[in-house]
Design an enzyme around this catalytic site. Structure first.
Site: not given
Length: 701
Positions: A240, A278, A492
């Site tokens: 990520d 994220h 996600s």
């Protein structure tokens, strides 16, 4: 004193079959082949009682502490139960005898009665009235219940004319009594629940319902944790943007393994700018450590391999990413990202990089690769007649392809909400494997030239559902000003949930192949059914076909407990084959060009025995073998990929696939061999054609 009845009394025909429990009335049934007794003295052994009671002593059931003897359970022929119970009641060595019950809606749970009843009297009832009511029902006061006013524990004496279930139901019919419950004993079932301070906010792991939370919307992780919370040797690679590795929930001996920053080309994959939040959130969902504070990941005992990506999807980037994870011991690779494109087929190198990880990782057992399906509410692979996009960004029949999510070794994860509905944004299609809980929000997509845009037609309706509570960057940085965020979501978030469950599966059984892990996830998933139309495209794809598959939810929502339990049950001891069976099919079969159905060639095996060894030999002629995949399908429906699309311009394939060079074949071991075996060949690209010349199957039994 009169036995005044109120309107709340239980009907007479049900007075012996209703259990008062927590303000609810649970239906009971008597179990026909057993009963319990409480010995009159602590030294009365079950063997001695068995000499006077015509039944077989089965087990002791612990109950009250101190000198009170434990309950003794006896097994008896159903036709002799009542006679044996009567003999027990007439024995001087028995204080009382009782039926054993089961819950009508949950017959696996046995309910054992003790000789206690708890009563909560109305505030206006004085002590004299309380004593009078107790005496009327043959109850003796034991003690008050601390913290609950006017509430007492009573013992059912020998003067009582009915059992505690009936007494409690009759008491509930009196205006002086607020609550009356018999004290029952049920088998203990451990449900591990962490003490981390923010864990109760993680509804997606386990919940008991609540506002915007439907029953069964969680992944049943607490019962899975009774088996394993994960082990450090199982490493979850999260690929990520940056990771705040200073977060307390990523601390612990051996927690961080082989970190890598592919953007800066160093080994400290920290966030590089303000919007790199994220990765921290995704990693927390999967493996946040159990520390006593903060949150808990799905697999808190497993290690984390944080991999900061470049933000681009070129061949070399994908190769470096998956090769690093594979070579440094990753068991699971979690990828909550995809191409910023509508149609994105993988290059040969990218496809091969994933295949390598899935077949060569973990000493040949394969890395489990998990990908988020995407948040555009579009098919992973399919065509939509697009209308109404801003500036006609998309218009007319448009083909969608996710690339990574259609790779045969990738587990594509869609999202469902806290209300057990499809998340409005979640991508879908025939390539979805399973779904996992996440938030709810309008669908959208990010393009490099436009930035984030809502997919059309834009969804403006209220979309109920809770967000995912997970780790955030420390302090003011990140999604939230605290160290945690409550509204993370998208596929996600669903993706690392599944990655965490996969890590628990491998913690319970590290010998499983990546393909077996995928099968366990699919076979143990809960069937989420959503009959409502999609708020954007008005499709109804929330039901399941004859194979148990839904285009919205794949094979269902992951169930951590069922999956870990299945992994345990698949632990098998290898055994040597004592006999070999040979089959061959020499029929020439043309391989149709660019046809996902492919062709099959059968071999029938009639010998009934479990499989101990297997070899598959194939002979295929093709103008460009890089177009094809070759799989073998067993009689019980298990499909194993033998040859991926890695042969390039080679034109002749003569190869033998064994347990040694194709570990995925191990999932066929100990399964019955009888039935029709099939070789399945599929051509995935246009122009070149070929022929399956022959194939041979050798089975060790």
């Amino acid at each position: 004193m009169s036995n005044d009845q109120s309107a709340a009394s239980v009907p007479e025909e049900s007075v012996g079959r209703i259990l008062q429990r927590g303000g609810e009335e649970l239906a009971l049934e008597k179990v026909s082949d057993r009963f319990t007794v409480r010995p009159a003295t602590p030294d009365a052994a079950s063997e001695e009682l068995a000499q006077t009671i015509p039944a077989q002593a089965h087990q002791e059931i612990p109950g009250r502490s101190g000198m009170t003897p434990p309950l003794q359970e006896f097994i008896v022929d159903p036709s002799q139960r009542d006679e044996a119970m009567q003999a027990a009641r007439e024995s001087e060595d028995v204080a009382f005898a009782s039926h054993v019950y089961k819950l009508k809606e949950n017959p696996q749970t046995l309910v054992y009665l003790t000789d206690q009843v708890t009563i909560q009297f109305a505030p206006s009832v004085d002590e004299e009235t309380q004593r009078a009511i107790a005496s009327l029902f043959g109850l003796q006061l034991l003690r008050p219940v601390s913290g609950i006013p006017n509430t007492f524990v009573f013992e059912v004496s020998l003067q009582a004319r009915e059992n505690p279930i009936k007494i409690a139901n009759r008491l509930m019919g009196r205006k002086e009594v607020l609550t009356a419950e018999p004290n029952i004993v049920v088998r203990q079932e451990k449900h591990y629940r962490p003490k981390d301070s923010l864990y109760p906010k993680q509804w997606y792991l386990n919940n008991l319902g609540g506002s915007q939370i439907a029953a069964g919307s969680h992944i049943s992780v607490e019962k899975a944790w009774d088996i394993t919370k994960g082990i450090r040797s199982i490493v979850v690679a999260v690929a990520d943007d940056g990771f705040d590795l200073n977060h307390p929930d990523f601390q612990g001996t051996g927690k961080i393994v082989a970190p890598k920053d592919f953007k800066e080309q160093d080994f400290l994959p920290l966030p590089g700018d303000d919007n790199e939040n994220h990765g921290t959130a995704c990693a927390g969902v999967a493996v946040a450590e159990e520390t006593g504070t903060g949150i808990v990941g799905v697999a808190p005992g497993c290690a984390l391999m944080p991999l900061r990506t470049t933000g681009y999807l070129d061949d070399e980037t994908i190769e470096q990413l998956f090769d690093w994870a594979t070579n440094n011991g990753a068991a699971v690779i979690s990828c909550s990202w995809g191409p910023a494109a509508v149609y994105f087929p993988l290059s040969l190198r990218q496809r091969a990089a994933l295949t390598r990880a899935a077949t060569q990782g973990r000493d040949g057992k394969g890395c489990v690769i998990v990908f988020a399906a995407g948040n555009a509410n579009r098919p992973i692979s399919g065509t939509i007649n697009e209308q109404g996009w801003p500036n006609n960004l998309l218009k007319g029949p448009t083909q969608w392809l996710g690339g990574f999510t259609v790779h045969p070794d990738a587990i594509a994860v869609s999202a469902c909400t806290s209300l057990n509905k499809k998340s409005a944004y979640s991508n879908w299609g025939t390539n979805v494997s399973v779904c996992a809980p996440s938030n709810n929000a309008p669908p959208g997509m990010w393009f490099e030239q436009t930035g984030y845009v809502s997919t059309a037609p834009e969804v403006r309706a209220l979309l109920p559902g809770l967000g995912i509570f997970t780790t955030d960057r420390l302090g003011a940085a990140g999604y939230d000003s605290s160290n945690f965020t409550s509204d993370f979501g998208g596929t996600s978030s669903a993706c690392p949930v599944v990655a965490g469950v996969a890590a628990l599966i491998l913690s319970a059984n590290p010998d499983l192949t990546a393909t077996e892990v995928r099968q366990i996830l699919q076979q143990t998933a809960d069937k989420v059914v959503d009959p409502d139309p999609d708020p954007q495209l008005t499709f109804r794809l929330g039901s399941y076909d004859a194979n148990g598959f839904s285009q919205w939810f794949g094979y269902g929502k992951v169930n951590a407990f069922k999956a870990v339990q299945a992994a345990q049950q698949q632990r098998v001891q290898p055994s040597q084959a004592s006999q070999a069976l040979h089959g061959r099919n020499d029929n020439l079969v043309p391989i149709p060009d660019y046809n996902s159905q492919g062709v099959t060639s059968p071999i029938n095996v009639t010998y009934a025995s479990p499989l101990r060894d297997i070899q598959v030999s194939v002979n295929i002629q093709h103008q460009f073998l890089g177009d094809i995949e070759v799989s073998v399908r067993s009689p019980n429906g298990i499909t194993v990929l033998l040859q991926g699309r890695t042969l390039g311009s080679t034109t002749q394939l003569q190869a033998t696939y064994t347990l040694q060079n194709t570990p995925a074949l191990q999932q066929l071991l100990n399964k019955p061999v009888a039935g029709i075996w099939q070789l399945w060949v599929v051509d995935y690209a246009q122009m070149d054609t070929g022929t399956l010349n022959s194939w041979e199957l050798t089975l060790g039994i």
